[in-house]
Design a protein around this motif. Structure first.
Motif, PDB file in Angstrom:
ATOM      1  N   CYS A 124       0.868  -1.175   0.000  1.00 36.56           N
ATOM      2  CA  CYS A 124       0.000   0.000   0.000  1.00 36.56           C
ATOM      3  C   CYS A 124       0.910   1.231   0.000  1.00 36.56           C
ATOM      4  O   CYS A 124       1.409   1.637   1.052  1.00 36.56           O
ATOM      5  N   PRO A 125       1.172   1.806  -1.170  1.00 33.82           N
ATOM      6  CA  PRO A 125       2.163   2.884  -1.245  1.00 33.82           C
ATOM      7  C   PRO A 125       1.655   4.186  -0.640  1.00 33.82           C
ATOM      8  O   PRO A 125       0.450   4.392  -0.498  1.00 33.82           O
ATOM      9  N   GLU A 126       2.602   5.071  -0.324  1.00 28.59           N
ATOM     10  CA  GLU A 126       2.268   6.327   0.329  1.00 28.59           C
ATOM     11  C   GLU A 126       2.161   7.481  -0.672  1.00 28.59           C
ATOM     12  O   GLU A 126       1.412   8.425  -0.459  1.00 28.59           O
ATOM     13  N   ASN A 127       2.901   7.383  -1.755  1.00 29.98           N
ATOM     14  CA  ASN A 127       2.939   8.483  -2.731  1.00 29.98           C
ATOM     15  C   ASN A 127       1.519   8.881  -3.169  1.00 29.98           C
ATOM     16  O   ASN A 127       0.699   8.017  -3.497  1.00 29.98           O
ATOM     17  N   PHE A 128       1.228  10.181  -3.176  1.00 30.72           N
ATOM     18  CA  PHE A 128      -0.158  10.621  -3.418  1.00 30.72           C
ATOM     19  C   PHE A 128      -0.628  10.320  -4.837  1.00 30.72           C
ATOM     20  O   PHE A 128      -1.805  10.057  -5.059  1.00 30.72           O
ATOM     21  N   ILE A 129       0.277  10.322  -5.800  1.00 33.28           N
ATOM     22  CA  ILE A 129      -0.126   9.997  -7.183  1.00 33.28           C
ATOM     23  C   ILE A 129      -0.460   8.503  -7.270  1.00 33.28           C
ATOM     24  O   ILE A 129      -1.490   8.111  -7.833  1.00 33.28           O
ATOM     25  N   ALA A 130       0.385   7.688  -6.668  1.00 34.22           N
ATOM     26  CA  ALA A 130       0.144   6.236  -6.680  1.00 34.22           C
ATOM     27  C   ALA A 130      -1.205   5.914  -6.046  1.00 34.22           C
ATOM     28  O   ALA A 130      -2.007   5.155  -6.598  1.00 34.22           O
ATOM     29  N   ARG A 131      -1.463   6.528  -4.901  1.00 34.87           N
ATOM     30  CA  ARG A 131      -2.717   6.230  -4.183  1.00 34.87           C
ATOM     31  C   ARG A 131      -3.935   6.689  -4.969  1.00 34.87           C
ATOM     32  O   ARG A 131      -4.932   5.978  -5.082  1.00 34.87           O
ATOM     33  N   ALA A 132      -3.837   7.881  -5.540  1.00 35.61           N
ATOM     34  CA  ALA A 132      -4.968   8.403  -6.309  1.00 35.61           C
ATOM     35  C   ALA A 132      -5.219   7.529  -7.543  1.00 35.61           C
ATOM     36  O   ALA A 132      -6.373   7.259  -7.909  1.00 35.61           O
ATOM     37  N   LEU A 133      -4.133   7.069  -8.161  1.00 35.77           N
ATOM     38  CA  LEU A 133      -4.274   6.241  -9.364  1.00 35.77           C
ATOM     39  C   LEU A 133      -4.952   4.900  -9.045  1.00 35.77           C
ATOM     40  O   LEU A 133      -5.856   4.468  -9.768  1.00 35.77           O
ATOM     41  N   ILE A 134      -4.525   4.260  -7.961  1.00 34.94           N
ATOM     42  CA  ILE A 134      -5.135   2.964  -7.595  1.00 34.94           C
ATOM     43  C   ILE A 134      -6.627   3.170  -7.305  1.00 34.94           C
ATOM     44  O   ILE A 134      -7.472   2.391  -7.753  1.00 34.94           O
ATOM     45  N   ALA A 135      -6.943   4.250  -6.587  1.00 38.11           N
ATOM     46  CA  ALA A 135      -8.352   4.523  -6.264  1.00 38.11           C
ATOM     47  C   ALA A 135      -9.145   4.779  -7.541  1.00 38.11           C
ATOM     48  O   ALA A 135     -10.263   4.272  -7.698  1.00 38.11           O
TER      49      ALA A 135
END
Ligand code: TXA
Ligand code: MG
Length: 349
Positions: A124-135
Motif C-alpha cells: 500500500c504505497p504512500e505516494n499521493f499519485i500512486a494512491r490516487a491512481l489505484i483509487a
C-alpha cells in the motif's frame, strides 16, 4: 505504440482529471508508469491476465518472477489474500508506506500476476499519485519497477522514458522518487516471526519494534548457493546492474585510490562520499566522479544510487568503482542492491 507523458503535481488544477485519464487506461487493460515513494512502477490491472502479460513483455521479465499488487488501503488486501493479525500489526505501523508483505493468495489474483505461486506480494504505497491512481482504477495495480529487467530501477521520469518509451500507454512524471530504492519485503512466518526478503527504507530495527523475531534471508547479504532455492524468485536473477563492470571497494579511501591507480584503466567512474570527493578527484584526474552523498547519510545515498548508476551507464565506462556500504540501518538496503549490481565483486583492500 505512442506513449503519453503527463507531468502531475499535487497542486495541479486538473489533478483529478489527469488521474482519471490514467485510471481509465488501467481499467481498459493498458500500461501506466507511475511514481511511488520508492521507485517508479510499471502498472497494470492486477486482476487482468492480458494486461499483466503486457508488463512482462515491456520489461522482458521472466514469467516466473511474480509481481507486487498495489492497493490504496490496507483492508483491500482482504479481497485478494488471506490476511491475519500479523499483517494488521505491520499495516498499523508501516502502511501506507514502503513495505511489501507476502500473504497466501485468493483466486481473485490470476496465477500470472503471482508467477504461478500460491502467495502474493501486497503493498500500500504512500505516494499521493500512486494512491490516487489505484483509487481511480478501482482495482489493485500490479507493478514491478519500471525498468527493463536487470537494469537499475528508475527513480526519475527521464530514466523511465529511456526504458519504456513506445512500450507503455502513459508515463506519469511525478518528479524524483523520495527514497530511491525498492520497498522492504517481508514474509510472515508466524505470530511473532518474520523473514526479511528484501531490505528497504523500513529497516530491520524498524521491523523488530513490531516483531520480536526477524530472520534475514541469506540471499539479502550474499549470493544464492549453487542449487539453493530462492525464497523470492527475484533473488535468482541478475539485478540493478549497469552495463559497465561495477566493483565495490572495501577499505579506506586512500587505499581505494591506490588500488584504482594500479589498475590503470583509462575510462573510469568513481562514486565517492561527499567528504572524500575532492581527495578522489585530485588523485584520479582522469576519473569521472559522482557524489554518493555524505558519509553515514544512508538516505541521501539511497536517493542517489540508481540515479548515478543509470547516468554513468550512458557514458560507457570501462569500470565503475564505489565504496562498499555498511550493513547498518538503511545501509543494509544499499549493501543488498550494490552487491547485486556488482555481481558480488567486492575487493578487500
Ligand atoms: O518499491 C517497490 O516494491 C517497487 C514499487 C514499484 O512498488 N516495486 C518493485 O517490484 O520493486 P519488483 O517486481 O521490481 O520487485 C518485486 C520483488 C521481486 O524480486 C519478486 O520476485 C518478489 O518481489 N516477489 C513478488 N511476489 C512474491 C511472492 N509471492 N513471494 C516472494 N517474492 C515475491
Ligand atoms: Mg525490480
Amino acid at each position: 505504440m505512442e506513449t503519453k507523458i503527463v507531468t502531475i503535481s499535487e497542486n495541479d488544477f486538473d489533478f483529478e482529471q489527469k488521474i482519471q485519464n490514467a485510471g481509465e487506461i488501467i481499467k481498459k487493460g493498458g500500461l501506466v508508469v507511475f511514481p511511488t515513494e520508492t521507485v517508479y512502477g510499471l502498472g497494470a490491472d492486477a486482476t487482468n491476465p492480458v494486461a499483466v502479460k503486457k508488463i512482462f513483455e515491456a520489461k522482458g521479465r521472466p514469467s516466473d518472477n511474480p509481481l507486487i499488487i498495489h492497493i490504496s488501503k490496507p483492508e483491500e488486501a482482504e479481497n485478494y489474500t488471506y490476511t491475519n493479525s500479523s499483517y494488521y500489526r505491520l499495516a498499523a505501523k508501516f502502511m501506507p508506506g514502503p513495505l511489501t508483505v507476502i500473504l497466501n493468495s485468493k483466486n481473485t489474483v490470476p496465477l500470472s500476476t503471482r508467477g504461478g505461486l500460491s502467495t502474493v506480494a501486497v503493498r500500500c504505497p504512500e505516494n499521493f499519485i500512486a494512491r490516487a491512481l489505484i483509487a481511480a482504477a478501482k482495482t489493485p495495480i500490479a507493478a514491478p519497477s519500471a525498468n527493463i529487467s536487470g537494469k537499475p530501477s528508475p527513480t526519475a521520469a527521464m530514466h523511465v522514458i529511456d526504458d519504456m518509451s513506445g512500450k507503455v500507454d502513459m508515463i506519469i512524471d511525478g518528479g524524483r522518487c523520495d527514497f530511491g530504492l525498492e520497498s522492504t519485503i517481508v514474509k510472515i512466518e508466524s505470530e511473532d516471526t518474520l523473514t526479511l526478503l528484501r531490505p528497504g527504507k523500513i529497516t530491520l530495527d524498524d521491523l523488530k519494534t513490531v516483531f520480536p523475531n526477524v530472520n534475514v534471508a541469506s540471499a539479502v547479504t550474499g549470493a544464492l548457493e549453487k542449487g539453493e532455492k530462492a525464497i523470492s524468485p527475484g533473488m535468482k536473477y541478475r539485478h540493478y546492474a549497469p552495463e559497465s563492470p561495477f566493483e565495490l571497494l572495501d577499505g579506506d579511501v586512500r587505499k581505494a585510490i591506490e588500488y584504482i591507480k594500479k589498475e590503470n584503466i583509462k575510462k573510469i567512474a568513481v562514486i565517492a562520499y561527499k567528504e572524500e570527493l575532492a581527495l578522489v578527484s585530485s588523485n584520479l584526474p582522469n576519473a569521472v566522479c559522482y557524489e554518493f552523498g555524505a558519509y553515514g547519510d544512508g538516505f541521501e545515498q539511497a536517493q542517489r544510487l540508481f540515479y548515478i548508476l543509470r547516468e554513468a551507464d550512458k557514458k560507457n565506462f570501462e569500470k565503475i568503482y564505489a565504496p562498499l556500504p555498511s550493513k547498518q540501518g538503511v545501509g543494509l538496503a544499499l549493501y543488498n542492491r550494490m552487491i547485486r549490481a556488482a555481481a558480488h565483486t567486492i575487493i578487500k583492500l
